[in-house]
Scaffold this motif. Structure first.
Motif, short mmCIF file in Angstrom:
data_model
loop_
_atom_site.label_atom_id
_atom_site.label_comp_id
_atom_site.label_asym_id
_atom_site.label_seq_id
_atom_site.Cartn_x
_atom_site.Cartn_y
_atom_site.Cartn_z
N LEU A 82 0.85 -1.19 0.00
CA LEU A 82 0.00 0.00 0.00
C LEU A 82 0.89 1.24 0.00
CD1 LEU A 82 -2.55 -1.17 2.74
CD2 LEU A 82 -2.53 -1.71 0.29
N MET A 83 0.69 2.11 -0.99
CA MET A 83 1.58 3.26 -1.16
C MET A 83 0.77 4.56 -1.07
SD MET A 83 3.82 1.89 -4.40
CE MET A 83 5.02 3.19 -4.21
N GLY A 84 1.07 5.37 -0.06
CA GLY A 84 0.46 6.69 0.05
C GLY A 84 -1.05 6.66 0.00
N GLY A 85 -1.67 5.70 0.68
CA GLY A 85 -3.11 5.53 0.61
C GLY A 85 -3.83 6.00 1.87
N PRO A 86 -5.11 6.38 1.75
CA PRO A 86 -5.87 6.93 2.88
C PRO A 86 -6.54 5.87 3.74
CG PRO A 86 -7.19 7.09 0.90
CD PRO A 86 -5.89 6.45 0.49
N ILE A 87 -5.74 4.98 4.34
CA ILE A 87 -6.31 3.94 5.18
C ILE A 87 -7.02 4.55 6.40
CG2 ILE A 87 -5.77 1.96 6.65
CD1 ILE A 87 -5.61 1.30 3.71
N ASP A 88 -6.37 5.50 7.06
CA ASP A 88 -6.98 6.19 8.20
C ASP A 88 -6.61 7.66 8.12
OD1 ASP A 88 -8.03 7.11 10.55
OD2 ASP A 88 -7.06 5.62 11.85
N THR A 89 -7.54 8.47 7.58
CA THR A 89 -7.24 9.88 7.34
C THR A 89 -7.32 10.72 8.62
OG1 THR A 89 -9.55 10.30 6.71
CG2 THR A 89 -8.01 9.76 4.95
N ARG A 90 -7.57 10.08 9.74
CA ARG A 90 -7.51 10.80 11.02
C ARG A 90 -6.06 11.02 11.44
NH1 ARG A 90 -11.12 6.81 14.51
NH2 ARG A 90 -9.60 5.42 13.50
N GLU A 91 -5.15 10.25 10.88
CA GLU A 91 -3.73 10.40 11.17
C GLU A 91 -3.15 11.53 10.32
OE1 GLU A 91 -2.02 8.66 13.37
OE2 GLU A 91 -3.56 7.19 13.90
N VAL A 149 1.56 11.51 6.65
CA VAL A 149 2.37 10.45 7.26
C VAL A 149 1.57 9.76 8.36
CG1 VAL A 149 4.44 9.96 8.60
CG2 VAL A 149 4.54 11.60 6.71
N GLY A 150 1.50 8.45 8.30
CA GLY A 150 0.76 7.67 9.28
C GLY A 150 -0.56 7.13 8.76
N GLN A 151 -1.10 7.75 7.70
CA GLN A 151 -2.39 7.30 7.18
C GLN A 151 -2.29 5.91 6.55
OE1 GLN A 151 -4.37 10.20 4.71
NE2 GLN A 151 -4.16 11.83 6.21
N THR A 152 -1.21 5.64 5.85
CA THR A 152 -1.02 4.31 5.25
C THR A 152 -0.47 3.32 6.26
OG1 THR A 152 -0.50 5.50 3.20
CG2 THR A 152 -0.13 3.13 3.22
N PHE A 153 0.45 3.78 7.10
CA PHE A 153 1.03 2.91 8.13
C PHE A 153 -0.04 2.35 9.05
CE2 PHE A 153 2.95 2.32 12.36
CZ PHE A 153 3.92 1.39 12.04
N ALA A 154 -1.18 3.03 9.16
CA ALA A 154 -2.27 2.58 10.01
C ALA A 154 -2.73 1.17 9.66
CB ALA A 154 -3.46 3.54 9.92
N PRO A 204 -4.01 14.61 9.49
CA PRO A 204 -4.95 15.05 8.45
C PRO A 204 -4.40 16.21 7.64
CG PRO A 204 -5.68 15.73 10.65
CD PRO A 204 -4.54 14.79 10.85
N THR A 205 -4.61 16.14 6.33
CA THR A 205 -4.16 17.19 5.42
C THR A 205 -5.33 18.12 5.10
OG1 THR A 205 -4.72 15.91 3.45
CG2 THR A 205 -2.53 15.57 4.41
N ALA A 206 -5.05 19.16 4.33
CA ALA A 206 -6.10 20.11 3.95
C ALA A 206 -7.19 19.41 3.15
CB ALA A 206 -5.49 21.25 3.13
N VAL A 207 -6.80 18.43 2.36
CA VAL A 207 -7.76 17.67 1.59
C VAL A 207 -8.71 16.91 2.52
CG1 VAL A 207 -8.01 15.74 -0.02
CG2 VAL A 207 -6.23 17.46 -0.40
N ASN A 208 -8.15 16.25 3.51
CA ASN A 208 -8.97 15.49 4.47
C ASN A 208 -9.91 16.41 5.23
OD1 ASN A 208 -5.91 13.76 5.32
ND2 ASN A 208 -7.29 13.36 3.62
N GLN A 209 -9.41 17.54 5.67
CA GLN A 209 -10.21 18.47 6.46
C GLN A 209 -11.35 19.05 5.65
OE1 GLN A 209 -7.13 21.12 7.74
NE2 GLN A 209 -6.45 19.81 9.42
#
Length: 455
Positions: free
Chosen positions: A227-236, A378-383, A238-243
């Motif tokens: 999994l590369m740069g994917g939004p598994i957990d966007t609470r980690e 950082v952390g969204q994919t590692f989740a 959070p970027t402007a896009v997520n917000q």
């Protein structure tokens, strides 16, 4: 790859009602058609001022006129789907022809096989790698560099998603459940003898598909998922896009960006998130950078710097080629991935059945992130490691690439030099069988597959 990079089907009605932006696509088409005469005149004028037989072509004014006309033509052009342009691969120091053939097909996707025509098979194992391209507004050819990096060491397959405006309404809608169904069907086609690489948005549906297969004890699960740069957990982180997604909610996007495909496209009246709106989002995120790039093109054309101008053309021919997304898939992804965080909360479902990532136990897991990624923090994919609790430790790996943003996670010099080799090593480590050796007492000792150590 902003909000639209979210990223055998059960057919459902593809039109669910009229949206406030329903006429938007029709207005866009009329505006594009109205510009056709001006675009044709600009292109003819460009050729006139570039003709070496024209004395004005050798003057500063003539060069400026030709450059200006080219910029106008390119700014108003409709960019077609790019070609892969991968006729050869360098394998073990030898140039091998590559033939691209579809080996699986559904209305919204084809699976392309980059078949290398070997005279003699290479000695090094060539694991099968299914690259799941993002359905994010750009065509799968955006991953040309990704595919090229793996062709020397892998037997590569790529999902080639269809432009929704080209899919007839009779084929039904395409939602997140359909996406997962397609992936499961592809993994069945591969017979379990493959590894899957999810680039950005597909990280969520790939994890869902593998979890559902593991829950059903499906023997055709891939050997590993990367999994590369994917939004598994966007609470980690959070970027402007997520917000933006959280603040506005899915209903805002339904009212403002969903429209109907106009006639005479094959998918007329299908509800879509149109590519031209997605492109507008891409451009405005880094508007100053794009304006500077086009100003540089104007200067390069006047100076006769053909190499720099051609690099600009190649990049923007790819970047400005966009496709429409089915509204069902887009809105469901916004809602479930970015607003309600259904997957990390354990609330995600597929066809009414719960998706349990803890069911994954036979598939190795590797995650890759970029230190400067402003789309998937950082952390969204590692989740995924936190959620896939039953994947054995010797089948896990994570790599945080210093100094790269979202695009650099899957393309560019650092991807080729540092990320791709680590992914290849991880895949190869899962290909090696467990070895059993005898002991003097008649017992056996099992040597586990090597674990990729990362920092």
């Amino acid at each position: 790859m902003a909000i639209g990079e979210f990223g055998g089907a059960v057919k459902q009605p593809a039109v669910s009602g009229t949206t406030l932006s329903a006429p938007l696509y029709w207005i866009y088409e009329m505006a594009h058609a109205a510009l056709n005469p001006s675009r044709a005149m600009a292109d003819a004028s460009r050729l006139f001022f570039k003709n070496p037989m024209n004395p004005a072509a050798h003057t500063s004014m003539g060069k400026s006129m030709a450059a200006g006309f080219e910029l106008f033509e390119r700014a108003t052009r409709r960019y077609a789907k790019p070609e892969w342009r991968l006729p050869h691969a360098l394998v073990s120091g030898m140039r091998v022809p590559v033939h691209i053939n579809p080996v699986w097909e559904r209305p919204f996707c084809r699976l392309l096989h980059f078949e290398r025509a070997f005279e003699h098979p290479p000695r090094r194992p060539q694991p099968k790698l299914v690259v799941v391209a993002p359905m994010s507004g750009h065509y799968a050819t955006l991953l040309r560099g990704t595919v090229e990096a793996f062709l020397p060491t892998h037997d590569v397959y790529v999902t080639d998603w269809a432009d929704a405006k080209m899919v007839p309404l009779t084929e039904g809608r395409f939602g997140l459940d359909d996406y997962v169904d397609y992936l499961i069907s592809i993994f069945h086609r591969m017979g379990g003898d493959c590894h899957v690489l999810a680039v950005c948005q597909p990280a969520v549906p790939v994890a869902m598909a593998i979890a559902r297969m593991e829950q059903m004890e499906d023997p055709f699960v891939p050997k590993s998922m990367i999994l590369m740069g994917g939004p598994i957990d966007t609470r980690e982180s959070p970027t402007a896009v997520n917000q933006l997604a959280v603040e506005r909610g899915a209903e805002f996007f339904r009212r403002n960006v969903i429209t109907n495909v106009p006639w005479p496209h094959p998918g007329a009246m299908r509800e879509v998130y149109p590519g031209f709106l997605q492109l507008n989002g891409f451009m405005t995120m880094n508007l100053d950078r794009h304006l500077i790039a086009h100003a540089d093109l104007f200067r390069h054309l006047i100076q006769g710097d053909g190499d720099s101008a051609e690099k600009h053309r190649e990049f923007y021919d790819e970047y400005l080629a966009v496709m429409d997304l089915d509204a069902a898939f887009y809105l469901e992804t916004v809602e479930k991935v970015f607003v309600t965080h259904a997957l990390p909360k354990g609330e995600m479902t597929h066809r009414g059945q719960p998706v349990r990532l803890e069911a994954i136990r036979n598939v190795a897991l590797m995650t890759v992130e970029g230190e400067k990624d402003d789309i998937s923090g950082v952390g969204q994919t590692f989740a995924a490691h936190r959620l896939c609790t039953n994947v054995p430790e010797d089948k896990r790996a994570h790599w945080l690439q210093p100094g790269v943003g979202h695009y650099g996670v899957f393309n560019g010099s650092r991807f080729r030099a540092e990320i791709a080799p680590r992914i290849s090593d991880f895949i190869l480590s899962q290909e090696l069988p467990r070895r059993t050796e005898g002991t003097s007492e008649g017992a056996t000792v099992t040597t586990l597959r090597p674990r990729l150590v990362t920092t």
